[in-house]
Design a protein around this motif. Sequence first.
Motif, PDB file in Angstrom:
ATOM      1  N   ASP A   1      98.327  85.227  50.482  1.00 51.16           N
ATOM      2  CA  ASP A   1      97.817  83.879  50.725  1.00 51.16           C
ATOM      3  C   ASP A   1      97.892  83.128  49.405  1.00 51.16           C
ATOM      4  N   ILE A   2      98.840  82.199  49.305  1.00 50.73           N
ATOM      5  CA  ILE A   2      98.998  81.406  48.083  1.00 50.73           C
ATOM      6  C   ILE A   2      98.148  80.149  48.197  1.00 50.73           C
ATOM      7  N   LEU A   3      97.224  79.986  47.273  1.00 45.46           N
ATOM      8  CA  LEU A   3      96.392  78.783  47.200  1.00 45.46           C
ATOM      9  C   LEU A   3      97.141  77.794  46.305  1.00 45.46           C
ATOM     10  N   TYR A   4      98.084  77.086  46.920  1.00 42.00           N
ATOM     11  CA  TYR A   4      99.056  76.283  46.183  1.00 42.00           C
ATOM     12  C   TYR A   4      98.425  75.323  45.187  1.00 42.00           C
ATOM     13  N   HIS A   5      97.373  74.644  45.614  1.00 37.39           N
ATOM     14  CA  HIS A   5      96.884  73.510  44.850  1.00 37.39           C
ATOM     15  C   HIS A   5      95.935  73.889  43.725  1.00 37.39           C
ATOM     16  N   ILE A   6      95.567  75.180  43.657  1.00 44.35           N
ATOM     17  CA  ILE A   6      94.779  75.664  42.512  1.00 44.35           C
ATOM     18  C   ILE A   6      95.500  76.807  41.804  1.00 44.35           C
ATOM     19  N   ALA A   7      96.768  77.025  42.160  1.00 45.34           N
ATOM     20  CA  ALA A   7      97.656  77.959  41.449  1.00 45.34           C
ATOM     21  C   ALA A   7      97.119  79.380  41.393  1.00 45.34           C
ATOM     22  N   LEU A   8      96.632  79.875  42.527  1.00 45.42           N
ATOM     23  CA  LEU A   8      96.154  81.251  42.621  1.00 45.42           C
ATOM     24  C   LEU A   8      96.738  81.895  43.874  1.00 45.42           C
ATOM     25  N   GLY A   9      96.774  83.222  43.892  1.00 44.79           N
ATOM     26  CA  GLY A   9      97.271  83.938  45.053  1.00 44.79           C
ATOM     27  C   GLY A   9      96.472  85.196  45.295  1.00 44.79           C
ATOM     28  N   SER A  10      96.382  85.612  46.557  1.00 42.55           N
ATOM     29  CA  SER A  10      95.553  86.769  46.897  1.00 42.55           C
ATOM     30  C   SER A  10      96.134  88.088  46.421  1.00 42.55           C
ATOM     31  N   GLU A  11      97.446  88.140  46.184  1.00 40.45           N
ATOM     32  CA  GLU A  11      98.072  89.375  45.695  1.00 40.45           C
ATOM     33  C   GLU A  11      98.591  89.255  44.274  1.00 40.45           C
ATOM     34  N   SER A  12      98.778  88.038  43.791  1.00 40.59           N
ATOM     35  CA  SER A  12      99.235  87.840  42.411  1.00 40.59           C
ATOM     36  C   SER A  12      98.095  87.987  41.420  1.00 40.59           C
TER      37      SER A  12
ATOM     38  N   TYR B   1      86.398  83.738  50.034  1.00 39.68           N
ATOM     39  CA  TYR B   1      86.686  84.859  50.935  1.00 39.68           C
ATOM     40  C   TYR B   1      87.451  85.960  50.208  1.00 39.68           C
ATOM     41  N   HIS B   2      88.536  85.599  49.546  1.00 42.77           N
ATOM     42  CA  HIS B   2      89.349  86.603  48.856  1.00 42.77           C
ATOM     43  C   HIS B   2      88.584  87.252  47.705  1.00 42.77           C
ATOM     44  N   ALA B   3      87.700  86.487  47.066  1.00 43.28           N
ATOM     45  CA  ALA B   3      86.935  87.013  45.925  1.00 43.28           C
ATOM     46  C   ALA B   3      85.751  87.863  46.364  1.00 43.28           C
ATOM     47  N   LYS B   4      85.432  87.835  47.657  1.00 41.64           N
ATOM     48  CA  LYS B   4      84.260  88.548  48.189  1.00 41.64           C
ATOM     49  C   LYS B   4      82.966  88.049  47.537  1.00 41.64           C
ATOM     50  N   ALA B   5      82.929  86.738  47.255  1.00 35.79           N
ATOM     51  CA  ALA B   5      81.720  86.129  46.705  1.00 35.79           C
ATOM     52  C   ALA B   5      80.626  86.115  47.768  1.00 35.79           C
TER      53      ALA B   5
ATOM     54  N   VAL C   1     103.676  82.537  42.210  1.00 35.61           N
ATOM     55  CA  VAL C   1     102.613  81.591  42.521  1.00 35.61           C
ATOM     56  C   VAL C   1     102.671  80.386  41.590  1.00 35.61           C
ATOM     57  N   GLN C   2     102.934  80.634  40.302  1.00 31.35           N
ATOM     58  CA  GLN C   2     103.068  79.521  39.362  1.00 31.35           C
ATOM     59  C   GLN C   2     104.195  78.583  39.782  1.00 31.35           C
ATOM     60  N   GLN C   3     105.325  79.174  40.160  1.00 29.72           N
ATOM     61  CA  GLN C   3     106.483  78.363  40.556  1.00 29.72           C
ATOM     62  C   GLN C   3     106.186  77.590  41.844  1.00 29.72           C
ATOM     63  N   GLU C   4     105.578  78.258  42.813  1.00 31.00           N
ATOM     64  CA  GLU C   4     105.256  77.606  44.082  1.00 31.00           C
ATOM     65  C   GLU C   4     104.280  76.444  43.872  1.00 31.00           C
TER      66      GLU C   4
ATOM     67  N   VAL D   1      95.570  89.663  36.460  1.00 32.61           N
ATOM     68  CA  VAL D   1      96.824  89.665  37.206  1.00 32.61           C
ATOM     69  C   VAL D   1      97.006  91.002  37.911  1.00 32.61           C
ATOM     70  N   LYS D   2      97.288  90.957  39.206  1.00 33.60           N
ATOM     71  CA  LYS D   2      97.558  92.178  39.973  1.00 33.60           C
ATOM     72  C   LYS D   2      99.044  92.498  39.968  1.00 33.60           C
ATOM     73  N   SER D   3      99.865  91.469  40.106  1.00 36.89           N
ATOM     74  CA  SER D   3     101.312  91.646  40.190  1.00 36.89           C
ATOM     75  C   SER D   3     101.999  90.584  39.344  1.00 36.89           C
ATOM     76  N   PRO D   4     102.596  90.964  38.206  1.00 39.00           N
ATOM     77  CA  PRO D   4     103.283  89.976  37.358  1.00 39.00           C
ATOM     78  C   PRO D   4     104.361  89.203  38.110  1.00 39.00           C
ATOM     79  N   ARG D   5     105.088  89.875  39.007  1.00 38.89           N
ATOM     80  CA  ARG D   5     106.139  89.203  39.749  1.00 38.89           C
ATOM     81  C   ARG D   5     105.551  88.144  40.679  1.00 38.89           C
ATOM     82  N   ARG D   6     104.512  88.518  41.414  1.00 32.22           N
ATOM     83  CA  ARG D   6     103.871  87.567  42.314  1.00 32.22           C
ATOM     84  C   ARG D   6     103.155  86.458  41.532  1.00 32.22           C
TER      85      ARG D   6
END
Length: 356
Positions: free
Chosen positions: A46-57, A142-146, A348-351, A339-344
């Motif tokens: 799940d890429i959170l485009y507008h805040i430059a974060l991702g659930s797996e990246s 949700y993803h952060a389990k806050a 996410v940064q590019q997206e 960072v979980k996955s450097p590639r992802r």
Amino acid sequence: MNSSVRNGNSCPKESEENGNNETSETRYPDGTVKLRNPHIELMDQDILYHIALGSESHDLVEMFGDVKFVCMGGTPKRMETFAHYIMKEIGYKLPTGTTLMDISQYSYRYSMYKVGPVISVSHGMGVPSIGILLHEMIKLMYHAKAKDPIFFRIGTCGGLGLEPGTVVISDDVVDGLGNHYYSVPILGKVVKRPAKLEKKLVRELKALATQDDPYDTTTGTTMCAEDFYEGQGRIDGAFCDYTEADKQDYLENLVRQGVKNIEMEAVPFAALTHQAGIKAAIVCVTLLNRLKGDQVAAPKEVMNEYQQRPQILVARYIKKYLQTKGRLCSLDGHGSIAVKSPRRFKLVQQESQTFE
């Protein structure tokens, strides 16, 4: 186009305090946020485009799992200022040689800072902008389990019959037609989502205003306009088909209905947090009395001082909460991106940079 209307009937069953934040529809047993979207769990990322974060990246649990408060306001500069202010107020300490970082800097849309259990993020101007951010901030929780986060909107507004510099805590919200719901066209149909704020939180905030404050703090209904000029009855826009007398009649009628202030984000803020079962409050400062004019004429230094007033009240609430929970003594920060996955992460940064 199908113009039929269906009411949003999936809202959590309400308690006396305008929303039970621990219903099975919006919370897991441990208090973490449950999304009302079954598709998210099936996605590879799940890429959170507008805040430059991702659930797996990103390791969002590591980065944001301790978040209790999400504070949002219109401009990046205001929320950067609030981040530094709340850091001082709660005694949060960054590691030597580090500074607060704009976590969403690669999005170029919103700015976000994290100060221990507090997120400070800009939401832009108007209904669409804050709506986009709210979707992604709710998903981030949700993803952060806050657990049981509380959202605040810290803003500016035009007052109705109030002196400039008055702090208004919204206890109800309406749109420009007086509706108490957020209308969203979805798949060709209009969905109405109730726009509600929790009364208990309003009372708790109001109780934190003191007689020593050199300004008044009040509660009341906030009108959310979808436009800065004609939508708010101003006569100084590029177009105006009504008279000064028409405008005055309109504004005075709003006052009779209990409306204390006008801004541009309250309805989606109240509706989407209510839909998510998240406690939320809106605290704004009046920059002018709209009954006496349309343009803000106060000097810049006065305006800057006005904008600090909602921040002070919200900071009092956060500090009191943390003191009650014994959390002020353990606020040393790591100040890093996990960072979980450097590639992802790179993806996410590019997206986020290219997504329109």
